[in-house]
Design an enzyme around this catalytic site. Structure first.
Site, PDB file in Angstrom:
ATOM      1  N   HIS A  23       0.991  -1.138   0.034  1.00 14.73           N
ATOM      2  CA  HIS A  23      -0.044  -0.093  -0.073  1.00 14.73           C
ATOM      3  C   HIS A  23       0.875   1.179   0.119  1.00 14.73           C
ATOM      4  CE1 HIS A  23      -3.437   2.415   0.689  1.00 14.73           C
ATOM      5  NE2 HIS A  23      -2.891   3.013   1.581  1.00 14.73           N
ATOM      6  N   HIS A  35      -3.461   9.047   1.268  1.00 16.06           N
ATOM      7  CA  HIS A  35      -3.214   7.784   0.506  1.00 16.06           C
ATOM      8  C   HIS A  35      -4.731   7.440  -0.008  1.00 16.06           C
ATOM      9  CE1 HIS A  35      -5.043   5.131   4.103  1.00 16.06           C
ATOM     10  NE2 HIS A  35      -4.786   6.426   4.591  1.00 16.06           N
ATOM     11  N   CYS A 108      -3.248   2.794  -5.567  1.00 18.00           N
ATOM     12  CA  CYS A 108      -2.735   3.690  -4.537  1.00 18.00           C
ATOM     13  C   CYS A 108      -1.421   3.996  -4.798  1.00 18.00           C
ATOM     14  CB  CYS A 108      -2.716   3.033  -3.150  1.00 18.00           C
ATOM     15  SG  CYS A 108      -1.831   1.577  -2.958  1.00 18.00           S
TER      16      CYS A 108
END
Length: 157
Positions: A23, A35, A108
């Site tokens: 991530h 994010h 992401c």
């Protein structure tokens, strides 16, 4: 889990090492990252199922959720990053926005690399495509060898 490597500076890309994926966020200072994530703020993986995600600013430790994380500005050798204040300001302007999410083209990592470099990159997607292609080729080769072997055995009988 702790930070691995140097302390983040505003504008740095932060990679959170999960079990099956990574991530990504942008460090914006004061212990926070911006994010692209699911509505609850856990990760981008669950966003893949819904096709939408939201941009959030959260404490880095909460986003890490016990995983190792590190500064990873890995594309700095390929592209010149924007100035840190521009990255941070751009990231914060996105907070609260809902966005289309795609594992292959709008995830992401794409989100944060576009903020830092003005171009979306994602090695995870590129690597997965390479491994998938290689895996299909390997499976095809194994299948061909098995078929050839079976044909040879039939001819012997």
């Amino acid at each position: 889990m702790p930070l691995e490597g140097p302390s983040p500076q505003p504008g740095d890309l932060i990679e959170f090492i999960r079990t099956l994926y990574q991530h990504w966020g942008v460090y914006v200072g004061k212990g926070n990252v911006v994010h692209l994530t699911d509505q609850e703020g856990f990760s981008s993986l669950s966003s893949a199922l819904g096709g939408t995600a939201v941009v959030r600013e959260d404490p880095i430790e909460i986003v890490a959720a016990g995983c190792i994380y590190r500064v990873n500005n890995k594309y700095d050798q390929k592209r010149r990053p924007y100035a840190p204040e521009k990255i941070v300001n751009s990231a914060r302007r996105e907070v609260g926005k809902k966005m289309k999410y795609s594992v292959t083209s709008a995830n992401c990592e794409h989100f944060v690399t576009e903020l830092r470099y003005d171009k979306a990159f994602c090695d995870q997607v590129d690597n997965a495509k390479t491994y998938a292609t290689g895996g299909l080729l390997l499976a095809g080769a194994i299948g061909a060898i098995a078929a050839f072997s079976m044909q040879k055995n039939r001819q012997k009988q």
